[in-house]
Design a protein around this motif. Structure first.
Motif, PDB file in Angstrom:
ATOM      1  N   SER A 191      27.864 -27.749  13.716  1.00  0.00           N
ATOM      2  CA  SER A 191      26.501 -28.425  13.494  1.00  0.00           C
ATOM      3  C   SER A 191      25.538 -27.119  13.593  1.00  0.00           C
ATOM      4  CB  SER A 191      26.297 -29.282  14.727  1.00  0.00           C
ATOM      5  OG  SER A 191      24.653 -29.602  14.919  1.00  0.00           O
ATOM      6  N   GLY A 192      24.796 -27.219  12.566  1.00  0.00           N
ATOM      7  CA  GLY A 192      23.897 -25.958  12.300  1.00  0.00           C
ATOM      8  C   GLY A 192      24.432 -24.871  11.645  1.00  0.00           C
ATOM      9  N   ASN A 201      25.098 -19.996  14.958  1.00  0.00           N
ATOM     10  CA  ASN A 201      25.433 -20.305  16.239  1.00  0.00           C
ATOM     11  C   ASN A 201      25.978 -18.991  17.100  1.00  0.00           C
ATOM     12  OD1 ASN A 201      24.930 -23.380  16.581  1.00  0.00           O
ATOM     13  ND2 ASN A 201      26.505 -23.480  15.096  1.00  0.00           N
ATOM     14  N   GLN A 204      21.634 -21.820  19.374  1.00  0.00           N
ATOM     15  CA  GLN A 204      21.647 -22.426  18.116  1.00  0.00           C
ATOM     16  C   GLN A 204      20.222 -22.284  17.537  1.00  0.00           C
ATOM     17  OE1 GLN A 204      21.587 -26.785  16.681  1.00  0.00           O
ATOM     18  NE2 GLN A 204      23.622 -26.250  16.416  1.00  0.00           N
ATOM     19  N   ARG A 205      20.204 -21.482  16.278  1.00  0.00           N
ATOM     20  CA  ARG A 205      18.982 -21.662  15.449  1.00  0.00           C
ATOM     21  C   ARG A 205      18.596 -22.931  14.810  1.00  0.00           C
ATOM     22  NH1 ARG A 205      18.162 -17.179  11.011  1.00  0.00           N
ATOM     23  NH2 ARG A 205      19.694 -18.682   9.567  1.00  0.00           N
ATOM     24  N   GLN A 206      17.493 -23.338  15.343  1.00  0.00           N
ATOM     25  CA  GLN A 206      16.964 -24.706  14.490  1.00  0.00           C
ATOM     26  C   GLN A 206      15.701 -24.641  14.262  1.00  0.00           C
ATOM     27  OE1 GLN A 206      17.004 -27.314  18.197  1.00  0.00           O
ATOM     28  NE2 GLN A 206      19.252 -27.216  18.401  1.00  0.00           N
ATOM     29  N   GLY A 207      15.707 -24.245  12.812  1.00  0.00           N
ATOM     30  CA  GLY A 207      14.418 -24.009  12.017  1.00  0.00           C
ATOM     31  C   GLY A 207      14.282 -22.442  12.559  1.00  0.00           C
ATOM     32  N   ARG A 254      17.516 -21.965  20.453  1.00  0.00           N
ATOM     33  CA  ARG A 254      17.720 -22.927  21.781  1.00  0.00           C
ATOM     34  C   ARG A 254      19.086 -22.778  22.474  1.00  0.00           C
ATOM     35  NH1 ARG A 254      13.960 -26.296  18.590  1.00  0.00           N
ATOM     36  NH2 ARG A 254      12.052 -26.182  19.518  1.00  0.00           N
ATOM     37  N   THR A 306      21.056 -30.370  22.801  1.00  0.00           N
ATOM     38  CA  THR A 306      20.095 -29.288  23.298  1.00  0.00           C
ATOM     39  C   THR A 306      19.675 -29.284  24.689  1.00  0.00           C
ATOM     40  OG1 THR A 306      19.478 -29.252  20.959  1.00  0.00           O
ATOM     41  CG2 THR A 306      18.011 -28.068  22.542  1.00  0.00           C
ATOM     42  N   SER A 326      11.894 -22.042  22.738  1.00  0.00           N
ATOM     43  CA  SER A 326      12.344 -21.806  21.357  1.00  0.00           C
ATOM     44  C   SER A 326      12.757 -20.367  21.153  1.00  0.00           C
ATOM     45  CB  SER A 326      11.090 -22.083  20.298  1.00  0.00           C
ATOM     46  OG  SER A 326       9.861 -21.465  20.954  1.00  0.00           O
TER      47      SER A 326
END
Length: 435
Positions: free
Chosen positions: A334-335, A338, A354-357, A361, A374, A379
Motif C-alpha cells: 500500500s502506497g 514506505n 509512509q508518504r501520503q501525498g 506518517r 495510520t 505529517s
C-alpha cells in the motif's frame, strides 16, 4: 530509479546524509539539564482501569514528585484513568473500600517517602484491589536522591504489571539525537524523556542510534572523520570503538537479538547493500545481492530474518529476507513510499513511515494479514520504535513547527507528546528492559 529520502530542515534520512569534517567533543556523565519535558496526553482508550492515587506521605520533602511521576507514567500508557480520591495516608493504612467504590475506583495506591540517616530516601507503596477489597502487595526502595525518578518508574511498572498482566516499560530508557546551538548530541533518558545524560556531542551529524539487546551499548553513525562511520559505545562508561569504517558510506546499524552481530548498510562495492558483521568488527558477510539501494535493516525477534528498505521495485518499499541469504519478499504494497521498518517484540506487527501525498506518517501493519493503519495525526513523522513490551511506539515528528517526540498506542488512540524548547529532536529508539 533510486529513491531519495525526505529532509526536515537540516535533518536528512539517516542512510543518505552527506559527510562533513570536524572535531568531536564528548561528555558522558553530564546531566541533561535542558530536558525539562512536559507530557501532553490526547485520546481515550476503549478500556481504562480507574485507579485512585493518593499523594505519598512526606513526598514534599523529597527532590522528586514521586506520585506525580507515577501518575504521568500510568496515564501515558493509555490503560489507566487516574483519579484523585481520599484514601489511606500511606502504605500502612486501610482503604475505605465502599467509599472508593462509590467514587468509581477499581484500585488505589498509597505510599510514603522518608529520608534516612545516610541521606538516602526510603520509598514505600502499596496497591489495593477496591472491587475485591484485597491487599495486592507493595514494595520499598532505599535509593539515593538521584534514583528517586527511577524508583517512581519502577513503582509504576509494578502497578502496571499487577493490574494488566503485561510488563511495564516506564523504567526503561530511550536514546535520540538532538541538534541545537551548532551541535548534535546523542542523549539517553528515561522513557518519559527526562532524567538523562548526554552520551556524545559533535559539531558534525550523529545519526541512527541502536540499542544492544542488554542495554549496555549503543551503536550509531558519526560523521566526525569526514565520512559516515559506525561506532559502538558503552552506555555506562562512554568508551567507544569503530565497528565499520569501510570505503564509502557505513550506516544504519542494527543489533541482532542475541547481540553477537549487527546488520549495517555499506557502499564498499559501489551501491548500498546490507551486511552482517560481528560485534567485534569481524566476520563481515554480505546479505542482500541487488543492484538497488538496500538499507535500514531491522532484525526479526528470532534473528532469522531481516526487514529492510529497497527501491528494487522502482520505489522504496519494505522487504524481508533470511539472514542466511536467498531471495527477498516484498512486505509493503500500500502506497509508493514506505521506509523505516521496526518490528514488534512478538514479531507480529510492523511499524513504518509512509508518504501520503506530501505527508510522512507512522503506520502499523499486522504481518499475518497485511492490514495496515495510520496511527499518527501529524505529517512529518520518522523513526518509529517499539517499547520492549510491544504496547507503545515512540517516533519523532513536527508539531506547530517544532520537533517533538511522540508515543502512541499501536492503534493510535492514545498519544503522549513530549515537548522541549529550542532543540530539534530526531531518531528516537526505545531501549530494552533493564538499565
Amino acid at each position: 530509479m533510486q529513491f531519495q529520502p525526505k529532509t526536515t530542515g537540516m535533518w536528512h534520512r539517516r542512510a543518505w546524509m552527506q559527510a562533513s569534517t570536524a572535531a568531536l567533543a564528548t561528555s558522558f556523565s553530564a546531566p541533561a539539564a535542558w530536558a525539562q519535558f512536559k507530557v501532553e496526553i490526547s485520546g481515550v482508550g476503549a478500556t481504562q482501569v480507574p485507579l485512585a492515587l493518593v499523594p505519598f506521605r512526606d513526598e514534599g520533602s523529597a527532590p522528586q514528585p514521586v506520585s506525580a511521576l507515577i501518575r504521568a507514567d500510568l496515564e501515558r500508557s493509555g490503560l489507566f484513568k487516574v483519579l484523585t480520591a481520599a484514601g489511606p495516608t500511606d502504605e500502612s493504612g486501610l482503604p475505605a473500600y465502599a467509599a472508593l467504590r462509590s467514587q468509581g475506583a477499581d484500585a488505589i495506591v498509597a505510599g510514603s517517602i522518608t529520608r534516612l540517616a545516610d541521606g538516602r530516601y526510603d520509598v514505600r507503596y502499596k496497591l489495593w484491589d477496591v472491587v475485591k477489597g484485597q491487599d495486592m502487595g507493595g514494595q520499598s526502595y532505599a535509593v539515593p536522591a538521584a534514583d528517586l525518578r527511577l524508583a517512581a518508574h519502577k513503582i509504576a511498572d509494578a502497578i502496571y504489571e499487577r493490574l494488566t498482566g503485561d510488563k511495564g516499560v516506564f523504567a526503561t530508557r530511550i536514546a535520540y539525537i538532538t541538534k541545537g546551538g551548532g551541535k548534535y548530541a546523542l542523549r539517553i533518558t528515561d522513557a518519559d524523556g527526562e532524567g538523562g545524560q548526554v552520551a556524545l556531542t559533535s559539531p558534525e551529524p550523529i545519526i541512527s542510534p541502536a540499542w544492544s539487546p542488554d542495554g549496555r551499548e549503543l551503536a550509531y553513525v558519526s560523521f566526525e572523520l569526514g565520512k559516515a562511520i559506525v561506532w559502538i559505545q558503552e552506555t555506562s562508561t562512554g568508551q567507544r570503538r569503530q565497528l565499520a569504517n569501510y570505503k564509502g558510506s557505513n550506516s544504519a546499524p542494527a543489533f541482532s537479538p542475541d547481540g553477537r552481530e549487527l546488520a549495517v548498510t555499506l557502499s564498499r562495492t559501489g551501491g548500498s547493500q546490507i551486511y552482517l558483521v560481528g560485534r567485534d568488527g569481524g566476520n563481515l558477510r554480505r546479505v542482500t545481492q541487488s543492484l538497488a539501494i538496500d538499507t535500514e535493516p531491522a532484525f526479526s525477534p528470532d534473528g532469522k530474518s531481516l526487514y529492510f528498505v529497497s527501491d528494487r521495485g522502482g520505489s522504496p518499499q519494505i522487504y524481508r529476507q533470511a539472514t542466511s541469504g536467498g531471495g527477498a519478499d516484498r512486505v509493503t504494497f500500500s502506497g509508493n513510499y514506505n521506509i523505516s521498518p521496526a518490528i514488534s517484540p512478538d514479531g507480529k506487527t510492523l511499524a513504518f513511515v509512509q508518504r501520503q501525498g506530501g505527508a510522512f506518517r507512522v503506520m502499523t501493519m499486522d504481518l499475518a494479514t497485511g492490514q495496515a493503519q495510520t496511527i499518527s495525526d501529524t505529517s512529518d513523522d520518522e523513526s518509529p520504535s517499539f517499547a520492549p513490551n510491544g504496547r507503545l511506539i515512540i517516533y519523532a515528528t513536527r508539531v506547530q513547527g517544532r520537533e517533538v517526540l511522540m508515543t502512541s498506542t499501536l492503534d493510535g488512540k492514545i498519544k503522549s507528546r513530549l515537548l522541549t524548547s529550542g532543540l530539534d529532536i530526531r531518531e528516537p529508539v526505545w531501549g530494552p528492559f533493564g538499565r
